[in-house]
Motif scaffolding. Structure first.
Motif, PDB file in Angstrom:
ATOM      1  N   ASP A   1      88.912  28.910  64.427  1.00 33.97           N
ATOM      2  CA  ASP A   1      87.778  30.174  64.433  1.00 33.97           C
ATOM      3  C   ASP A   1      86.627  29.674  65.202  1.00 33.97           C
ATOM      4  O   ASP A   1      85.930  30.285  65.821  1.00 33.97           O
ATOM      5  N   LEU A   2      86.199  28.516  64.710  1.00 34.92           N
ATOM      6  CA  LEU A   2      84.844  27.996  65.009  1.00 34.92           C
ATOM      7  C   LEU A   2      84.966  27.744  66.772  1.00 34.92           C
ATOM      8  O   LEU A   2      84.040  28.028  67.384  1.00 34.92           O
ATOM      9  N   VAL A   3      86.026  27.084  67.185  1.00 32.21           N
ATOM     10  CA  VAL A   3      86.089  26.621  68.395  1.00 32.21           C
ATOM     11  C   VAL A   3      86.544  28.010  69.730  1.00 32.21           C
ATOM     12  O   VAL A   3      85.864  28.052  70.581  1.00 32.21           O
ATOM     13  N   VAL A   4      87.018  28.903  68.926  1.00 37.26           N
ATOM     14  CA  VAL A   4      87.240  30.270  69.793  1.00 37.26           C
ATOM     15  C   VAL A   4      86.175  31.109  69.463  1.00 37.26           C
ATOM     16  O   VAL A   4      85.537  31.709  70.571  1.00 37.26           O
ATOM     17  N   GLY A   5      85.776  31.307  68.253  1.00 38.59           N
ATOM     18  CA  GLY A   5      84.703  32.520  68.155  1.00 38.59           C
ATOM     19  C   GLY A   5      83.464  32.205  68.326  1.00 38.59           C
ATOM     20  O   GLY A   5      82.429  32.813  69.029  1.00 38.59           O
ATOM     21  N   VAL A   6      82.922  30.839  68.124  1.00 33.85           N
ATOM     22  CA  VAL A   6      81.691  30.118  68.349  1.00 33.85           C
ATOM     23  C   VAL A   6      81.520  29.595  69.691  1.00 33.85           C
ATOM     24  O   VAL A   6      80.749  29.780  70.673  1.00 33.85           O
ATOM     25  N   GLY A   7      82.555  28.531  69.828  1.00 35.33           N
ATOM     26  CA  GLY A   7      82.756  27.925  71.266  1.00 35.33           C
ATOM     27  C   GLY A   7      83.081  28.636  72.294  1.00 35.33           C
ATOM     28  O   GLY A   7      82.760  28.146  73.543  1.00 35.33           O
ATOM     29  N   GLY A   8      83.682  29.975  72.240  1.00 34.43           N
ATOM     30  CA  GLY A   8      84.008  30.704  73.387  1.00 34.43           C
ATOM     31  C   GLY A   8      85.220  30.181  74.150  1.00 34.43           C
ATOM     32  O   GLY A   8      85.614  30.577  75.220  1.00 34.43           O
TER      33      GLY A   8
ATOM     34  N   LEU B   1      94.109  22.734  70.857  1.00 38.49           N
ATOM     35  CA  LEU B   1      93.124  21.771  70.188  1.00 38.49           C
ATOM     36  C   LEU B   1      94.054  21.557  68.716  1.00 38.49           C
ATOM     37  O   LEU B   1      94.200  20.589  68.088  1.00 38.49           O
ATOM     38  N   TRP B   2      94.477  22.603  68.186  1.00 40.81           N
ATOM     39  CA  TRP B   2      95.180  22.690  66.823  1.00 40.81           C
ATOM     40  C   TRP B   2      96.648  21.708  66.936  1.00 40.81           C
ATOM     41  O   TRP B   2      96.850  20.799  66.122  1.00 40.81           O
ATOM     42  N   VAL B   3      96.858  21.708  68.099  1.00 42.99           N
ATOM     43  CA  VAL B   3      98.290  20.934  68.481  1.00 42.99           C
ATOM     44  C   VAL B   3      98.079  19.350  68.390  1.00 42.99           C
ATOM     45  O   VAL B   3      98.496  18.515  67.891  1.00 42.99           O
ATOM     46  N   LEU B   4      96.831  19.049  69.020  1.00 45.11           N
ATOM     47  CA  LEU B   4      96.034  17.804  69.122  1.00 45.11           C
ATOM     48  C   LEU B   4      95.777  17.319  67.663  1.00 45.11           C
ATOM     49  O   LEU B   4      96.097  16.105  67.221  1.00 45.11           O
ATOM     50  N   LEU B   5      95.457  18.184  66.769  1.00 40.61           N
ATOM     51  CA  LEU B   5      95.288  17.804  65.494  1.00 40.61           C
ATOM     52  C   LEU B   5      96.317  17.657  64.808  1.00 40.61           C
ATOM     53  O   LEU B   5      96.510  16.503  64.001  1.00 40.61           O
ATOM     54  N   GLY B   6      97.378  18.357  65.099  1.00 40.29           N
ATOM     55  CA  GLY B   6      99.023  18.126  64.524  1.00 40.29           C
ATOM     56  C   GLY B   6      99.313  16.763  64.962  1.00 40.29           C
ATOM     57  O   GLY B   6      99.949  15.750  64.226  1.00 40.29           O
ATOM     58  N   VAL B   7      99.366  16.363  66.188  1.00 35.54           N
ATOM     59  CA  VAL B   7      99.800  15.080  66.739  1.00 35.54           C
ATOM     60  C   VAL B   7      99.119  13.945  66.035  1.00 35.54           C
ATOM     61  O   VAL B   7      99.609  13.003  65.662  1.00 35.54           O
TER      62      VAL B   7
ATOM     63  N   GLY C   1      82.173  24.416  71.929  1.00 37.12           N
ATOM     64  CA  GLY C   1      82.825  24.959  73.351  1.00 37.12           C
ATOM     65  C   GLY C   1      82.919  24.006  74.413  1.00 37.12           C
ATOM     66  O   GLY C   1      83.566  24.336  75.654  1.00 37.12           O
ATOM     67  N   HIS C   2      83.062  22.692  73.997  1.00 37.00           N
ATOM     68  CA  HIS C   2      83.125  21.579  74.912  1.00 37.00           C
ATOM     69  C   HIS C   2      84.401  20.771  74.779  1.00 37.00           C
ATOM     70  O   HIS C   2      84.669  20.337  73.515  1.00 37.00           O
ATOM     71  N   VAL C   3      85.444  20.926  75.614  1.00 36.09           N
ATOM     72  CA  VAL C   3      86.917  20.748  75.040  1.00 36.09           C
ATOM     73  C   VAL C   3      86.979  19.425  74.822  1.00 36.09           C
ATOM     74  O   VAL C   3      87.616  18.831  73.966  1.00 36.09           O
ATOM     75  N   PRO C   4      86.618  18.347  75.683  1.00 34.05           N
ATOM     76  CA  PRO C   4      86.981  17.010  75.590  1.00 34.05           C
ATOM     77  C   PRO C   4      86.132  16.439  74.033  1.00 34.05           C
ATOM     78  O   PRO C   4      86.930  15.868  73.025  1.00 34.05           O
ATOM     79  N   VAL C   5      84.919  17.025  73.755  1.00 39.25           N
ATOM     80  CA  VAL C   5      84.308  16.816  72.433  1.00 39.25           C
ATOM     81  C   VAL C   5      85.222  17.418  71.440  1.00 39.25           C
ATOM     82  O   VAL C   5      85.419  16.694  70.132  1.00 39.25           O
ATOM     83  N   ALA C   6      85.711  18.619  71.280  1.00 40.79           N
ATOM     84  CA  ALA C   6      86.227  19.392  70.470  1.00 40.79           C
ATOM     85  C   ALA C   6      87.587  18.631  70.164  1.00 40.79           C
ATOM     86  O   ALA C   6      88.167  18.609  68.926  1.00 40.79           O
ATOM     87  N   ALA C   7      88.148  18.063  71.310  1.00 43.30           N
ATOM     88  CA  ALA C   7      89.749  17.530  71.216  1.00 43.30           C
ATOM     89  C   ALA C   7      89.499  16.244  70.499  1.00 43.30           C
ATOM     90  O   ALA C   7      90.313  15.843  69.641  1.00 43.30           O
ATOM     91  N   LEU C   8      88.188  15.392  70.632  1.00 50.17           N
ATOM     92  CA  LEU C   8      88.100  14.167  69.783  1.00 50.17           C
ATOM     93  C   LEU C   8      87.943  14.394  68.508  1.00 50.17           C
ATOM     94  O   LEU C   8      88.380  13.701  67.655  1.00 50.17           O
ATOM     95  N   GLY C   9      87.094  15.521  68.016  1.00 49.22           N
ATOM     96  CA  GLY C   9      86.991  16.001  66.716  1.00 49.22           C
ATOM     97  C   GLY C   9      88.245  16.281  65.916  1.00 49.22           C
ATOM     98  O   GLY C   9      88.273  15.753  64.962  1.00 49.22           O
ATOM     99  N   CYS C  10      89.177  16.957  66.903  1.00 51.96           N
ATOM    100  CA  CYS C  10      90.629  17.422  65.917  1.00 51.96           C
ATOM    101  C   CYS C  10      91.282  16.049  65.930  1.00 51.96           C
ATOM    102  O   CYS C  10      91.728  15.978  64.801  1.00 51.96           O
ATOM    103  N   VAL C  11      91.377  15.339  66.934  1.00 49.68           N
ATOM    104  CA  VAL C  11      92.034  13.877  66.527  1.00 49.68           C
ATOM    105  C   VAL C  11      91.722  13.248  65.619  1.00 49.68           C
ATOM    106  O   VAL C  11      92.472  12.709  64.710  1.00 49.68           O
ATOM    107  N   LEU C  12      90.337  13.114  65.448  1.00 51.84           N
ATOM    108  CA  LEU C  12      89.757  12.185  64.291  1.00 51.84           C
ATOM    109  C   LEU C  12      89.970  12.913  62.972  1.00 51.84           C
ATOM    110  O   LEU C  12      90.463  12.096  62.097  1.00 51.84           O
ATOM    111  N   PHE C  13      89.769  14.063  62.954  1.00 53.91           N
ATOM    112  CA  PHE C  13      90.016  14.799  61.844  1.00 53.91           C
ATOM    113  C   PHE C  13      91.593  14.615  61.117  1.00 53.91           C
ATOM    114  O   PHE C  13      91.628  14.367  60.231  1.00 53.91           O
TER     115      PHE C  13
END
Length: 384
Positions: free
Chosen positions: A212-219, A228-234, A274-286
């Motif tokens: 909801d953060l990346v879609v609603g706030v990040g746009g 991004l959720w798929v990346l989190l799962g991987v 809203g910045h895909v590379p940063v958000a992707a790294l955040g999902c991977v780390l988390f």
């Protein structure tokens, strides 16, 4: 684990943007629903811990399957927010029964020592597989949330059937009489319980409001959020390495590293949703760090109570999920006051605190009990 955790338990947070649009769920209500699911997990896990000791792990596996199938079916047919909430809460209990049942199943099926540690970590990382599958479904068909929950209902029964036939079930676990070190053992267990509570509270933000953060706030678009959720799962599948991390770093070190990684991922999402590379790294780390963190708790339970690791794992996972229940409700309320990004910064601070406290508080908890049997690699596993 993929079904009960990755899909049934965490599917609500994954699909929150679509559920909000279709059923009108606001942030506060979403937080309460998530908190209810976490509370359900805690109640079922406490019951499962007792059932494992008294009736064995096999009935607990089928309790998980029944709750998962029932909850998922209720969500799939939900016509309103209250009906949806009932399904999410019922399904949330499935994971609470799955963990203690599978810890016992793996312990009875795999040779003790290094291979058992790795097997426990691999099974625990099934959460990432489920998150990956659920995210892929949303990526392919963002509006098809009801079919996904129907599939989860069927998968709950099918996977339990496969597990039931594949493992060697032990007889009912004997309740071991407490020795003179019982008080010391209780103090030792209290340390990871407290740390798990804190980490659970901090992790609730991403699991409930991450997409909801990346879609609603990040746009970002719905499909980008699902990717991004798929990346989190991987990345969560990498939690299978937690058994080796504990041997290399010790319990304190492994916990500190995984909690800090979870905090870093949460902060990156808050910093640039809203910045895909940063958000992707955040999902991977988390994703990788959080799943490994829960794997550390399984190793901790086995180190402190090798004679009833399933029940002790349930206790530690109850603490983790109780923290998530409190955290989800608090996050839902805090979002309305400070906004999602500030709330995620607070959540990350809780995770970082949990990691830092581990370095100073767990010396006693990291020591093996005097009556604990030695296993290969035990010194590396328990060293601080």
């Amino acid at each position: 684990m993929a079904t009960t955790y990755g899909v049934v338990r965490y599917g609500f947070g994954l699909q929150l943007p679509q559920l909000s649009a279709e059923l009108g769920i606001d942030a506060a209500t979403a937080g309460l629903v998530a908190a209810g699911a976490f509370a359900s997990y805690c109640l079922v896990a406490l019951l499962a811990g007792r059932l494992v000791l008294r009736r064995g792990a096999r009935p607990v596996l089928w309790l998980a399957a029944t709750l998962g199938a029932t909850g998922a079916a209720l969500v799939a047919t939900a016509p309103s927010v209250p009906a949806l909430a009932v399904g999410v809460v019922v399904g949330g209990g499935a994971a609470g029964a799955a963990s203690p049942a599978l810890v016992v199943a793996v312990g009875a099926t795999v040779s003790p020592g290094v291979h058992a540690d790795r097997a426990q970590a691999v099974v625990n990382a099934g959460t990432g597989v489920g998150v990956l599958l659920a995210g892929s479904v949303v990526l392919a068909a963002p509006l098809a949330w009801r079919p996904m929950w129907w599939a989860a209902a069927v998968a709950s029964v099918v996977t339990a059937t496969v597990v039931d036939r594949a493992v060697r079930w032990p007889s009912v676990v004997e309740r071991v009489a407490r020795g003179p070190d019982a008080a010391t053992s209780e103090v030792s267990v209290a340390v990871p319980v407290g740390l798990a509570l804190l980490a659970g509270a901090g992790s609730a933000a991403v699991w409930t409001f991450g997409r909801d953060l990346v879609v609603g706030v990040g746009g970002l678009g719905e499909r980008t959020g699902a990717l991004l959720w798929v990346l989190l799962g991987v990345a969560a599948v990498l939690g299978a390495l937690s058994g080796d991390a504990v041997r290399l770093l010790g319990l304190r070190g492994a916990w500190a590293v995984t909690a800090t990684g979870s905090a870093a991922g949460t902060w990156l999402l808050a910093a640039a949703p809203g910045h895909v590379p940063v958000a992707a790294l955040g999902c991977v780390l988390f994703g990788g760090s959080y799943t490994a963190l829960s794997g550390v708790l399984i190793a901790w339970a086995a180190a402190l109570r090798p004679e009833n690791a399933g029940a002790t794992t349930a206790r530690l996972f109850v603490a983790l999920t109780a923290g998530q229940a409190l955290g989800a409700a608090a996050v839902g309320a805090l979002v309305a006051v400070t906004g999602q990004r500030m709330t995620f910064l607070v959540a990350g601070a809780l995770l970082l605190l949990a990691g830092g406290l581990a370095l100073g508080l767990t010396s006693a908890a990291a020591r093996p009990r005097p009556d604990a049997p030695e296993t290969p690699g035990a010194t590396g596993t328990l060293a601080g």
